[in-house]
Design a protein around this motif. Structure first.
Motif, short mmCIF file in Angstrom:
data_model
loop_
_atom_site.label_atom_id
_atom_site.label_comp_id
_atom_site.label_asym_id
_atom_site.label_seq_id
_atom_site.Cartn_x
_atom_site.Cartn_y
_atom_site.Cartn_z
N VAL A 13 -7.71 -9.01 -3.79
CA VAL A 13 -6.35 -9.06 -4.50
C VAL A 13 -5.73 -7.90 -3.99
O VAL A 13 -6.56 -6.12 -4.11
CB VAL A 13 -6.97 -8.35 -6.01
N LYS A 14 -4.54 -8.19 -3.90
CA LYS A 14 -3.86 -6.95 -3.03
C LYS A 14 -2.74 -6.95 -3.83
O LYS A 14 -1.90 -8.00 -3.77
CB LYS A 14 -3.82 -7.09 -1.41
N ILE A 15 -1.85 -5.92 -3.73
CA ILE A 15 -0.91 -5.56 -5.18
C ILE A 15 0.54 -4.97 -3.84
O ILE A 15 0.08 -3.65 -3.96
CB ILE A 15 -0.99 -5.05 -6.50
N PRO A 16 1.88 -5.41 -3.91
CA PRO A 16 2.76 -4.49 -3.24
C PRO A 16 3.16 -4.08 -4.25
O PRO A 16 3.22 -3.62 -5.35
CB PRO A 16 3.53 -5.29 -3.02
N PHE A 17 2.93 -2.29 -3.81
CA PHE A 17 3.27 -1.02 -4.58
C PHE A 17 4.71 -0.68 -3.79
O PHE A 17 4.40 0.49 -3.10
CB PHE A 17 2.79 -0.07 -5.48
N GLY A 18 5.58 -0.82 -4.17
CA GLY A 18 6.97 -0.11 -2.56
C GLY A 18 6.59 -0.21 -1.76
O GLY A 18 6.20 -1.62 -1.12
N ASP A 19 6.03 0.78 -0.69
CA ASP A 19 5.89 -0.11 0.81
C ASP A 19 4.34 0.47 0.95
O ASP A 19 3.89 0.66 1.83
CB ASP A 19 6.66 1.63 1.45
N LEU A 20 3.79 0.69 -0.49
CA LEU A 20 2.03 0.92 0.04
C LEU A 20 2.05 -1.08 -0.98
O LEU A 20 1.95 -1.80 -1.36
CB LEU A 20 1.86 1.95 -0.95
N MET A 21 0.39 -0.78 -0.75
CA MET A 21 -0.46 -2.08 -0.41
C MET A 21 -1.83 -1.27 -1.48
O MET A 21 -2.18 -0.85 -0.78
CB MET A 21 -0.78 -2.72 0.16
N ASP A 103 2.65 3.93 4.31
CA ASP A 103 3.13 5.23 3.74
C ASP A 103 3.82 5.44 3.20
O ASP A 103 4.47 4.01 2.89
CB ASP A 103 2.96 5.55 5.34
N ILE A 104 4.36 6.14 2.66
CA ILE A 104 4.77 6.31 1.55
C ILE A 104 6.53 7.16 2.42
O ILE A 104 5.87 8.16 3.20
CB ILE A 104 5.22 7.31 0.85
N GLU A 105 7.56 6.45 2.16
CA GLU A 105 8.05 6.74 3.23
C GLU A 105 9.45 7.02 1.85
O GLU A 105 9.03 7.05 1.14
CB GLU A 105 9.17 5.10 3.90
N GLY A 106 10.53 7.77 2.40
CA GLY A 106 12.04 8.50 1.49
C GLY A 106 12.48 7.20 0.81
O GLY A 106 11.95 6.07 1.07
N LYS A 110 16.99 2.52 -0.53
CA LYS A 110 16.26 1.63 -0.96
C LYS A 110 16.49 1.50 -2.32
O LYS A 110 18.20 1.85 -3.05
CB LYS A 110 14.73 1.80 -1.82
N THR A 111 16.81 0.04 -3.09
CA THR A 111 17.67 -0.58 -4.52
C THR A 111 16.41 -0.18 -5.13
O THR A 111 15.79 1.33 -5.39
CB THR A 111 16.88 -2.19 -4.45
N THR A 112 17.23 0.29 -6.80
CA THR A 112 16.92 0.99 -7.87
C THR A 112 15.54 0.43 -8.10
O THR A 112 14.48 1.46 -8.14
CB THR A 112 17.53 0.27 -8.90
N LYS A 113 14.64 -0.99 -7.72
CA LYS A 113 13.42 -1.41 -7.65
C LYS A 113 12.54 -0.74 -7.09
O LYS A 113 11.52 -0.21 -7.28
CB LYS A 113 13.67 -2.60 -7.82
N GLU A 114 13.10 -0.84 -5.85
CA GLU A 114 12.20 -0.09 -4.66
C GLU A 114 11.93 1.18 -4.89
O GLU A 114 10.31 2.16 -4.71
CB GLU A 114 12.75 -0.28 -3.53
N GLN A 115 12.80 2.24 -5.27
CA GLN A 115 12.79 3.65 -5.02
C GLN A 115 11.94 3.61 -6.71
O GLN A 115 11.20 4.81 -6.81
CB GLN A 115 14.27 4.58 -5.67
N ASP A 116 11.58 2.81 -7.79
CA ASP A 116 11.26 2.64 -9.34
C ASP A 116 9.46 3.15 -8.68
O ASP A 116 8.79 3.89 -8.60
CB ASP A 116 11.60 2.02 -9.74
N LEU A 117 9.80 1.94 -7.54
CA LEU A 117 8.13 1.52 -7.44
C LEU A 117 7.29 2.49 -6.24
O LEU A 117 6.07 2.55 -6.24
CB LEU A 117 8.02 -0.23 -6.54
N ALA A 118 8.03 3.52 -4.75
CA ALA A 118 8.01 3.93 -4.76
C ALA A 118 7.36 5.33 -5.03
O ALA A 118 7.07 6.44 -4.53
CB ALA A 118 9.21 4.66 -3.45
N HIS A 119 8.20 5.43 -6.31
CA HIS A 119 8.19 7.08 -6.78
C HIS A 119 6.66 6.53 -7.81
O HIS A 119 5.96 7.85 -7.43
CB HIS A 119 9.56 7.21 -8.34
#
Length: 297
Positions: A13-21, A103-106, A110-119
């Motif tokens: 089970v691997k879950i994408p979470f922004g730039d992370l997994m 790695d967390i990137e800036g 990013k789209t709104t969804k990508e920003q939300d997940l990255a945050h």
């Protein structure tokens, strides 16, 4: 109240979470009929703990926190912790252990969804410890997760991923609604289930484990195993084993009437003299003095 069991150790089970997994190492449910002695995970993993029932005490980095029904806590990189159950009202616990890959990137471009997940990902990896009462109704999700993993109807794998994703989101909402104290930590790329194997081996087999047996279990050479321990924990195999033995000894001294000589034998020492010398070198006092000062009331 009866809680359905969960025991997921080998699902990929691997879950994408922004730039992370998020690599889910295991999901489990169980009751604490005896306390779980002091231990710490490396700077490679995070553990989410949810207590739906029971009472006890969490000792984290030397601080004591009361645990009751609906307590939620996270033990992340290098957080030394011990769970002491109340034998008259044993704790039940859902536990999710995961590692973070990437790695967390800036947030630019990013789209709104990508920003939300990255945050959210940033909050998770930079919160090595948090404890509080769940305000986000996580129990029904754990119960649904138990149902999906037990019944395994068509599409259950996708359901499992979705449920765990929702649990992580609600974890972050608990953090933000209860104003957690964040401490920045360095994010490192993590490996596979070898992390769990290493930690469980030292936690459960501190008295008998050898470098060769650990290497065989990991599928690595002896030299690779030593190198892995040094990079992950900053200590050699011998030092890591000694830490595990001393942690177990301290636990036995504080929580059991077992004799010092029996504890020495139980933790893998050939002589009482060697055990006492090693213990005093680490803790600064003799085992008997430690027992007197740290005995649980």
């Amino acid at each position: 109240m009866n809680f359905p069991p969960i025991h997921m150790d080998h699902m990929d089970v691997k879950i994408p979470f922004g730039d992370l997994m998020l690599n889910i190492l295991y999901v489990r449910f169980g009751y604490f009929y005896s306390s779980f002695r002091e231990h710490a995970h490396s700077n490679k993993s995070y553990e989410l703990h949810f207590i739906p029932q029971g009472q006890g005490t969490l000792v984290a980095n030397g601080q004591r926190y009361p645990i009751s029904a609906n307590t939620l806590f996270m033990t992340g990189p290098d957080v030394t912790h011990e769970q002491i159950t109340n034998p008259e009202d044993p704790m039940a616990e859902y536990c999710i252990c995961f590692e973070v890959i990437g790695d967390i990137e800036g947030l630019a471009n990013k789209t709104t969804k990508e920003q939300d997940l990255a945050h959210m990902a940033d909050i998770v990896v930079r919160t090595p410890f948090w404890i509080g009462q769940d305000t986000q109704q996580m129990l029904p999700l754990f119960q649904q997760l138990a149902h999906e993993t037990t019944q395994q109807h068509i599409g259950y794998y996708s359901m499992v991923i979705g449920i765990i994703e929702q649990l992580i989101i609600r974890l972050v909402r608990n953090y933000t609604s209860n104003q957690p104290s964040l401490r920045p930590v360095q994010l490192k790329t993590l490996d596979d289930n070898r992390l769990v194997i290493i930690e469980n081996s030292f936690l459960g087999e501190y008295a008998t484990i050898t470098l060769q047996s650990l290497a065989d279990r990991l599928g690595l050479s002896v030299r690779q195993t030593e190198r892995t321990l040094k990079s992950r924990y900053g200590v050699s195999f011998t030092q890591k084993r000694q830490q595990a033995r001393m942690s177990a000894a301290a636990y036995f001294l504080a929580t059991t009437p077992m004799s010092v000589s029996r504890i020495a034998e139980q933790t893998g020492f050939a002589t009482l003299e060697h055990f006492s010398q090693t213990f005093k070198k680490l803790y600064g006092i003799t085992p008997s003095a430690y027992r007197e000062h740290h005995k649980l009331s």
